[in-house]
Design a protein around this motif. Structure first.
Motif, short mmCIF file in Angstrom:
data_model
loop_
_atom_site.label_atom_id
_atom_site.label_comp_id
_atom_site.label_asym_id
_atom_site.label_seq_id
_atom_site.Cartn_x
_atom_site.Cartn_y
_atom_site.Cartn_z
N THR A 102 -0.92 20.55 2.32
CA THR A 102 -1.46 19.69 3.37
C THR A 102 -1.34 18.25 2.91
N THR A 103 -0.70 17.44 3.72
CA THR A 103 -0.48 16.05 3.32
C THR A 103 -0.86 15.10 4.44
N ARG A 104 -1.60 14.08 4.06
CA ARG A 104 -1.89 12.99 4.99
C ARG A 104 -1.46 11.71 4.28
N ASN A 105 -0.51 11.02 4.86
CA ASN A 105 -0.05 9.74 4.31
C ASN A 105 -0.40 8.63 5.29
N GLU A 106 -0.99 7.58 4.75
CA GLU A 106 -1.30 6.42 5.61
C GLU A 106 -0.60 5.19 5.06
N PHE A 107 -0.04 4.42 5.96
CA PHE A 107 0.64 3.19 5.57
C PHE A 107 0.05 2.06 6.41
N ARG A 108 -0.58 1.12 5.75
CA ARG A 108 -1.14 -0.02 6.48
C ARG A 108 -0.48 -1.27 5.92
N ILE A 109 0.38 -1.86 6.69
CA ILE A 109 1.15 -3.00 6.19
C ILE A 109 0.79 -4.25 6.98
N ASP A 110 0.29 -5.25 6.26
CA ASP A 110 -0.06 -6.51 6.89
C ASP A 110 0.98 -7.56 6.55
N CYS A 111 1.67 -8.03 7.59
CA CYS A 111 2.64 -9.10 7.38
C CYS A 111 1.91 -10.40 7.66
N THR A 112 1.40 -11.01 6.60
CA THR A 112 0.56 -12.20 6.80
C THR A 112 1.39 -13.47 6.88
N GLY A 113 2.53 -13.49 6.19
CA GLY A 113 3.34 -14.70 6.17
C GLY A 113 4.40 -14.70 7.27
N ASP A 114 5.10 -15.82 7.37
CA ASP A 114 6.21 -15.91 8.33
C ASP A 114 7.48 -15.30 7.72
N HIS A 115 8.41 -14.95 8.61
CA HIS A 115 9.73 -14.48 8.17
C HIS A 115 9.67 -13.29 7.21
#
Lengths: 252, 451
Positions: free
Chosen positions: B270-283
């Motif tokens: 049983t696998t639960r993968n979470e990806f939370r990616i915050d792109c805070t900068g420009d470009h």
């Protein structure tokens, strides 16, 4: 005579979604013969080829088919191929992500395995590919591409004949191989078929028009109508059809 | 089921000294706050919570696993258990045995000046400047009770730091292992800090022995991609049916950074993968992909969230599943473009193949866009293998089973192609091939790879 038959079809009936398409076909093909099957749209030409190749979408409801003495109808599509049946598709299927090289290697080695032969070495396989590609002038760059993906209409049909050349079938069924081909591509494709012709293998050419038969000369011409062969003759029958069209069939 | 969280809270409050040990620093500083939040949350996420409809974290943590609170040494026999080698890819390797960091000799000898790859417990002592600044900085902000539970118990893990301007030639490989006959819960943690204009590639491989005991991996990964950095993170799971994994990744991308994350679940329980990616900068540029191959009763749930807070960000998400037998798959992904984040291009695609009538897939793509000047798209499809292609292949003599395998493998090609490291890409392609060729047993694909 019957021992020499490569294909013996008796009373073949088949349906799709409960609708009967083949309505009792009888056909004898001997080694070395070229048979043309002609007929108007919807007469069952493509269904006949699909049933011979084992397409699971069609249900055989009656009749028998012997292929060099074996009961063809009880073989899986892959075993029919191993036993020497080849279908050139009217619409070759695109298979994204499967390269031509892997596809052909799987096909060649599956057949070798069926006959208890070892898989071809990488070198021998590439040599075989190179030799067979030349027959239909198939561009080498297509080898690294996915099967039929992004191929032009002409390239797809050449690719079919290339596969036929590699698999060396005893009976080839060319289903509307001329559709969508310009005259140059038609010449190359027909030339490939003629090069592969031997005294032992046979060909069924399914076509709507006489045009292809100028390049691949048939020994027999059959007219298929409403799921049955209604007339059989020599090459002159094709010319007659070209002249008279198919309307006269309606009076039969 | 009563509250599975309580047993962990009791365990901690009954033995705080043991957990805190002599690890000191940032690890312990984060625990008080985590405990406070857990007491407030009172429970772990379950199917009644939004985003957890198909996987209950509470259920995963309900059994009474053993936790190595007292830090008994764990011996690992890497050579005899697993072959994680990637031909033509020379890596700097470290092992995490259950939850304990163990460097290899080549790792220590080959690290360039200033680059840190070490035990997290050691790292927080030796590099307090890095640990205090970054440890738990993303997880505390974006995490939930599952994250806090990890923070409460984490005693070791991996710290990776690449100074400004350093471009690591070799990939860092982290092999995480479970071994043994008794059930185990490992709290695992990775802190990856890539300095300005640095470059780093990390390959993580999770393994557990087939026919072994019940294992649970609680994992929190924090990735800080500073301005202009290029970070690649590859996560490969090949674990046994009795292994459960709750993995949460939190990433922050500063201006001009490039982040590639690819996760492949080849074998699992049983696998639960979470990806939370915050792109805070420009470009910023983000490439997030996932591949899930499930057979038997494998359960694979991926949840992704890419948030654009800067301008001119570009993100691409691609998740693909092939599910056979009774396997279960779930995907929930979202793209969020914040107000004022203009000229963002963000895409998401989830495509799935159900190879049997017993397999199930649940997918939920979402877009949350709070301004006009964006290009965004999302799409999800679930279907069967192409019958026409199968028949075409059969007429060429390819047996049906092999044709099915070839099509399933072909379906994964574009996910494999998101991997920027060519040797790893070749390796994964081979592993996928092996995976489909030996759907029955983990050992067939994993243990014998080195042959």
């Amino acid at each position: 005579m019957s021992e020499q038959l490569l294909l013996k079809v008796r009373g073949l009936r088949a349906e799709i979604d409960g609708k009967e398409i083949l309505n009792g076909i009888d056909l004898d093909i001997r080694p070395g013969e070229v048979h043309a099957i002609m007929g108007p749209n919807g007469s069952g030409k493509s269904t006949f080829s699909a049933v011979l190749a084992g397409n699971p979408a069609y249900k055989v409801t009656g009749g028998t088919v012997e292929f060099h003495g074996k009961n063809l109808l009880e073989l899986s599509p892959e075993d029919r191929s191993h036993e020497g049946l080849f279908l050139s598709f009217q619409y070759p299927v695109e298979i994204p992500g499967v390269s031509m090289v892997n596809f052909m290697r799987a096909a060649v080695n599956a057949k070798r395995k069926y006959f208890n032969e070892p898989a071809l070495s990488a070198g021998d396989f590439l040599k075989l590919m190179r030799r067979k590609r030349a027959i239909v002038e198939l561009d080498n760059k297509l080898a690294s591409r996915s099967v039929n993906e992004g191929f032009s209409g002409g390239e797809k049909k050449r690719n079919e004949i290339f596969q036929m050349a590699v698999l060396e079938p005893r009976l080839s069924i060319l289903d509307e191989t001329d559709s969508g081909l310009d005259i140059d591509a038609l010449r190359v494709v027909a030339g490939g078929v003629n090069q592969l012709k031997t005294a032992d293998n046979s060909t069924i050419v399914i076509t709507h028009y006489q045009r292809l038969l100028d390049y691949i000369r048939p020994d027999f011409v059959h007219v298929l109508y409403k799921g049955r062969i209604v007339r059989t003759g020599g090459p002159e029958l094709a010319l007659e059809l070209e002249e008279k069209g198919y309307d006269w069939l309606k009076q039969l | 089921m009563n509250n599975p969280l309580q047993q962990y809270i009791d365990l901690y409050t009954g033995n705080p000294d043991m957990v805190q040990g002599n690890h000191g620093g940032a690890l312990n500083q984060a625990r008080d706050k985590a405990l406070e939040r857990l007491l407030e949350a009172r429970r772990l996420p379950d199917r009644s919570d939004e985003g957890y409809a198909k996987t209950s974290v509470a259920e995963m943590f309900a059994p009474d696993y053993g936790i190595n609170l007292q830090r008994h040494p764990v011996t690992v026999d890497l050579a005899s258990s697993f072959h994680c080698g990637v031909p033509n890819l020379s890596t700097l390797m470290a092992v995490v045995a259950v939850d304990r960091f163990a460097p290899t000799r080549t790792l220590q000898q080959n690290l360039p000046q200033g680059v840190v790859v070490c035990s997290l417990a050691e790292g927080v002592r030796r590099y307090p400047g890095i640990a205090d600044r970054y440890y738990n900085s993303l997880a505390s902000r974006r995490g939930n009770a599952a994250t806090d539970l990890n923070t409460l118990f984490t005693q070791d893990g991996v710290m990776i730091y690449v100074p400004d301007g350093v471009r690591l030639e070799k990939a860092i490989q982290i092999v995480q292992l479970f071994q043994g006959d008794s059930p185990r819960l490992a709290f695992r943690r990775i802190l990856l800090v890539a300095g300005k204009d640095s470059r780093v590639a990390v390959l993580k491989c999770d393994h557990s022995h087939p026919d072994s005991a019940d294992f649970l991996s609680s994992e929190v990964i924090e990735v800080i991609a500073s301005e202009g950095s290029e970070v690649q993170f590859y996560d490969l799971e090949e674990s046994a049916a009795a292994t459960r994994r709750m993995s949460q990744m939190f990433a922050r991308q500063d201006a001009g950074s490039k982040l590639t994350v690819a996760a492949a679940t080849l074998f699992n329980g049983t696998t639960r993968n979470e990806f939370r990616i915050d792109c805070t900068g420009d470009h910023t540029a983000t490439r997030l992909s996932g591949m899930a191959i499930g057979s038997r009763s494998q359960h694979i749930d991926n949840s992704s969230e890419v948030v654009h807070r800067g301008q001119h960000g570009h993100s691409d998400q691609l998740f693909k599943y092939v599910l056979d037998d009774e396997a279960r798959g779930a995907f929930e992904g979202s793209i969020e473009v914040a107000e004022g984040s203009r000229f963002v291009e963000a895409y998401q695609s989830n495509r799935n193949v159900l190879a049997s009538t017993g397999a199930r897939m649940h997918t939920k793509p979402q877009l949350l866009i709070y301004n006009d000047d964006v290009k965004c798209s999302h799409g999800a499809t679930t279907g069967q293998l192409d019958d026409r292609a199968l028949f075409y292949m059969q007429t060429r003599g390819i047996p049906l089973d092999e044709a099915r395998r070839m099509l399933m493998q072909a379906f994964m090609v574009d996910v494999v192609d998101t991997i920027a490291l060519e040797p790893l890409r070749d390796r994964l392609r081979h592993m996928v091939e092996r995976r489909f060729a030996s759907a029955d047993h983990l050992c067939d694909a994993s243990c014998r790879q080195a042959e």
